[in-house]
Design a protein around this motif. Structure first.
Motif, PDB file in Angstrom:
ATOM      1  N   THR A 220     -20.619 -13.331  34.325  1.00  0.00           N
ATOM      2  CA  THR A 220     -19.940 -12.619  33.233  1.00  0.00           C
ATOM      3  C   THR A 220     -20.895 -11.782  32.391  1.00  0.00           C
ATOM      4  OG1 THR A 220     -20.161 -14.551  31.801  1.00  0.00           O
ATOM      5  CG2 THR A 220     -18.083 -14.311  33.000  1.00  0.00           C
TER       6      THR A 220
ATOM      7  N   ASN B 135      -6.056  -5.669  29.947  1.00  0.00           N
ATOM      8  CA  ASN B 135      -6.257  -6.904  30.710  1.00  0.00           C
ATOM      9  C   ASN B 135      -7.740  -7.279  30.760  1.00  0.00           C
ATOM     10  OD1 ASN B 135      -3.546  -7.513  31.366  1.00  0.00           O
ATOM     11  ND2 ASN B 135      -3.577  -5.968  32.992  1.00  0.00           N
ATOM     12  N   THR B 136      -8.361  -7.273  29.584  1.00  0.00           N
ATOM     13  CA  THR B 136      -9.761  -7.682  29.423  1.00  0.00           C
ATOM     14  C   THR B 136      -9.879  -8.401  28.092  1.00  0.00           C
ATOM     15  OG1 THR B 136     -10.473  -5.713  28.201  1.00  0.00           O
ATOM     16  CG2 THR B 136     -10.571  -5.598  30.625  1.00  0.00           C
ATOM     17  N   ASN B 137     -11.054  -8.976  27.839  1.00  0.00           N
ATOM     18  CA  ASN B 137     -11.282  -9.610  26.543  1.00  0.00           C
ATOM     19  C   ASN B 137     -11.503  -8.569  25.452  1.00  0.00           C
ATOM     20  OD1 ASN B 137     -12.521 -11.774  28.655  1.00  0.00           O
ATOM     21  ND2 ASN B 137     -11.609 -12.809  26.889  1.00  0.00           N
ATOM     22  N   ASN B 171     -16.690 -12.371  27.556  1.00  0.00           N
ATOM     23  CA  ASN B 171     -15.822 -11.936  28.650  1.00  0.00           C
ATOM     24  C   ASN B 171     -15.454 -13.128  29.540  1.00  0.00           C
ATOM     25  OD1 ASN B 171     -15.983  -9.265  27.751  1.00  0.00           O
ATOM     26  ND2 ASN B 171     -17.871  -8.916  28.904  1.00  0.00           N
ATOM     27  N   GLU B 173     -12.464 -14.115  30.427  1.00  0.00           N
ATOM     28  CA  GLU B 173     -11.283 -13.859  31.272  1.00  0.00           C
ATOM     29  C   GLU B 173     -10.361 -15.078  31.322  1.00  0.00           C
ATOM     30  OE1 GLU B 173     -12.476 -12.230  35.085  1.00  0.00           O
ATOM     31  OE2 GLU B 173     -14.032 -10.970  34.182  1.00  0.00           O
ATOM     32  N   ILE B 178      -6.575 -12.993  26.656  1.00  0.00           N
ATOM     33  CA  ILE B 178      -6.388 -11.593  27.059  1.00  0.00           C
ATOM     34  C   ILE B 178      -4.993 -11.136  26.667  1.00  0.00           C
ATOM     35  CG2 ILE B 178      -6.133 -10.123  29.108  1.00  0.00           C
ATOM     36  CD1 ILE B 178      -8.422 -11.809  30.343  1.00  0.00           C
ATOM     37  N   VAL B 204     -14.945  -6.479  35.227  1.00  0.00           N
ATOM     38  CA  VAL B 204     -14.149  -7.695  35.388  1.00  0.00           C
ATOM     39  C   VAL B 204     -14.671  -8.452  36.615  1.00  0.00           C
ATOM     40  CG1 VAL B 204     -11.897  -8.430  36.299  1.00  0.00           C
ATOM     41  CG2 VAL B 204     -12.019  -7.053  34.210  1.00  0.00           C
ATOM     42  N   SER B 206     -13.123 -11.687  37.836  1.00  0.00           N
ATOM     43  CA  SER B 206     -11.887 -12.196  38.456  1.00  0.00           C
ATOM     44  C   SER B 206     -12.116 -13.549  39.121  1.00  0.00           C
ATOM     45  CB  SER B 206     -11.283 -11.218  39.473  1.00  0.00           C
ATOM     46  OG  SER B 206     -11.929 -11.317  40.730  1.00  0.00           O
ATOM     47  N   SER B 214     -11.011 -17.704  35.371  1.00  0.00           N
ATOM     48  CA  SER B 214     -10.440 -16.385  35.088  1.00  0.00           C
ATOM     49  C   SER B 214      -8.964 -16.329  35.457  1.00  0.00           C
ATOM     50  CB  SER B 214     -11.194 -15.302  35.872  1.00  0.00           C
ATOM     51  OG  SER B 214     -10.583 -14.042  35.673  1.00  0.00           O
ATOM     52  N   LEU B 216      -7.707 -13.329  35.632  1.00  0.00           N
ATOM     53  CA  LEU B 216      -7.646 -11.984  36.209  1.00  0.00           C
ATOM     54  C   LEU B 216      -7.868 -12.047  37.722  1.00  0.00           C
ATOM     55  CD1 LEU B 216      -9.637 -10.022  33.480  1.00  0.00           C
ATOM     56  CD2 LEU B 216      -7.166 -10.434  33.653  1.00  0.00           C
ATOM     57  N   HIS B 220      -7.343  -6.339  38.703  1.00  0.00           N
ATOM     58  CA  HIS B 220      -7.751  -5.916  37.359  1.00  0.00           C
ATOM     59  C   HIS B 220      -9.166  -5.372  37.304  1.00  0.00           C
ATOM     60  CE1 HIS B 220      -4.631  -9.166  36.740  1.00  0.00           C
ATOM     61  NE2 HIS B 220      -4.065  -8.074  36.269  1.00  0.00           N
TER      62      HIS B 220
END
Lengths: 237, 235
Positions: A220, B135-137, B171, B173, B178, B204, B206, B214, B216, B220
């Motif tokens: 991340t 569709n993200t933080n 992030n 996810e 989100i 992203v 995923s 996640s 996602l 995404h």
């Protein structure tokens, strides 16, 4: 040969013919790390002749480029370019350039050194580096911005686990500032070099297990999308 | 690929001096004839280039020579509200702005939205544009303090924008974090648990690519550029 040279006389003649009045320049060069979580090792900024290249996509890395990309050592590239009368700045950030940090240096260039190249290893990677290859230095005074991408030297498998930075030694070098930012005990992503020439880096894969998994890289934080660095060049004379 | 360019601090300083010099009042007691007001209108088109990331209603601001965010500096709370929740109302809400507006609906993948923003008697406007990848933080795209002074009538500037990370929310996810349709989770949260500086976005990950928690998917993921921005001066 330590630095690749373009030997075609025809090409050299062509370059000379279209070069708009070569002249010495006073440059201020800034490099900003744009990434969320990648670190740049000591940066080499080199103004050199168009006949030299530090690297070229699709060609095998020189030993000097390999040493930079795998371990962050710019001494070999600095010596090789200086031997061909390049104007160099070594390590303007005095160490690692942190995520989103900038460094600025000034450079006086000889009139024959009409192109600019910049390289630095990206950590944590096996052999990833930021690369600007033979950018034409404008003769008109002004401020110019160039966004540059991450390349893979093609000299080491991207196993993404702790190891060494000496050329040929597998794994990531982990200098002290990154000790707590890099995982451990990963089993290794791959032992294969897919492409043994310089290419755009496919990116870190990473995982979300800092104590195991397949990678010691955080998926991340220590990934990126190109571009990875912003270069600002001010031509003042 | 062209990305936004930033202005040097010295230029900003000079610009402020010039503006304050222009702002001085006249001591002439004879009232000068009122000049006709001059309108400057800009047609702004935002196109979503991504595979599957709706963009929040775009926020557009015309303002003086400032930036509304800088790579390497902490995001303002107004930007955090936009980048974490897709809500541009705080971002456009500063009284010093010459003009501001937001779009009325999200922009789906492949779609575009065109808005026209107008300012009177300000030939030297700077524009900021921002929109969240929902569709993200806390991913967003935009430009911050871009000069419009060189844009003559009917001229168009086109920029391909990278995705930026507001740096205000990790992030993860993870479920519940989100705001977009992938999760319908939380938008703005004032806690800052990430780098707390704006940077380029790492992308992203995923669940399919190894981020266990996640919500996602590969649908995404995105790459740069993610947004095409076109600005035409129409008046």
């Amino acid at each position: 040969m330590r630095i690749k040279q373009l030997t075609s006389l025809l090409l050299a003649a062509g370059v000379t013919a279209i070069a708009p009045g070569l002249q010495a320049a006073e440059l201020e060069v800034s490099v900003q790390n744009l990434t969320r979580g990648m670190y740049f090792t000591p940066i080499l900024i080199s103004a050199h002749t168009p006949e030299q290249q530090l690297f070229n996509v699709g060609e095998a890395a020189s030993a000097e480029l390999q040493a930079m990309a795998e371990g962050g050592s710019i001494a070999g590239l600095a010596d090789a370019t200086a031997a061909m009368s390049a104007d160099n700045i070594l390590n303007p950030a005095s160490g690692l350039l942190m995520p989103t940090a900038s460094t600025t240096a000034t450079l006086s260039t000889a009139d024959t050194n009409s192109v600019l190249s910049i390289v630095a290893m990206m950590l944590p990677t096996n052999d990833g580096f930021i690369g600007l290859n033979s950018w034409n230095i404008p003769t008109e005074p002004g401020t110019y911005t160039v966004y540059i991408n991450a390349y893979d030297a093609g000299t080491e498998a991207n196993d993404e686990i702790r190891g060494g930075g000496q050329p040929g030694v597998p794994g990531l070098p982990v200098p002290p500032p990154l000790e707590d930012l890099v995982g451990m005990n990963g089993s290794g992503i791959t032992s294969e070099i897919v492409n043994d020439t310089v290419h755009i880096h496919p990116g870190n894969l990473g995982d979300d297990d800092s104590q195991g998994g397949s990678s010691d890289i955080s998926n991340t934080v220590q990934r990126w999308l190109n571009p990875v660095a912003k270069v600002t060049v001010t031509v003042s004379e | 690929m062209m990305f936004q360019q930033r202005f040097s601090l010295s230029l900003i300083g000079l610009g402020c001096l010039a503006l304050s010099a222009c702002g001085g009042s006249s001591n002439n007691s004879q009232p000068a004839p009122e000049p006709d007001p001059v309108s400057y209108s800009y047609e702004v088109t935002v196109q979503n280039l991504t595979q599957g990331q709706p963009l929040s209603p775009v926020a557009i601001v015309l303002h003086n020579n400032v930036t509304l965010w800088t790579i390497g500096e902490p995001a303002t709370v107004a930007l955090e509200v936009l980048a974490e929740g897709g809500d541009g109302s705080d971002f456009i809400g500063d009284d010093s702005f010459y003009a501001s507006m937001t779009g009325t609906a999200p922009i789906g993948a492949g779609a575009s939205d065109t808005l026209t923003i107008t300012v009177t008697d300000e030939a030297e406007s700077f524009i900021s544009v921002a929109t969240m990848l929902v569709n993200t933080n806390d991913a967003f795209a935009g430009i911050s303090g871009h000069s419009l002074a060189e844009l003559t009538l009917n001229d168009t500037m086109v920029m391909m924008l990278p995705v930026l990370d507001a740096g205000t929310e990790a992030n993860s996810e993870a479920a519940g974090t989100i705001p977009g349709p992938a999760d319908d989770g939380e938008g703005f949260n004032s806690e800052r648990d990430d780098a707390d500086v704006v940077s380029f976005h790492p992308g992203v990950v995923s669940g399919e690519d190894g981020l266990t928690l996640s919500v996602l998917t590969s649908a995404h993921r995105f790459d740069n550029p993610a947004v095409k921005l076109s600005i035409t001066r129409v008046e």
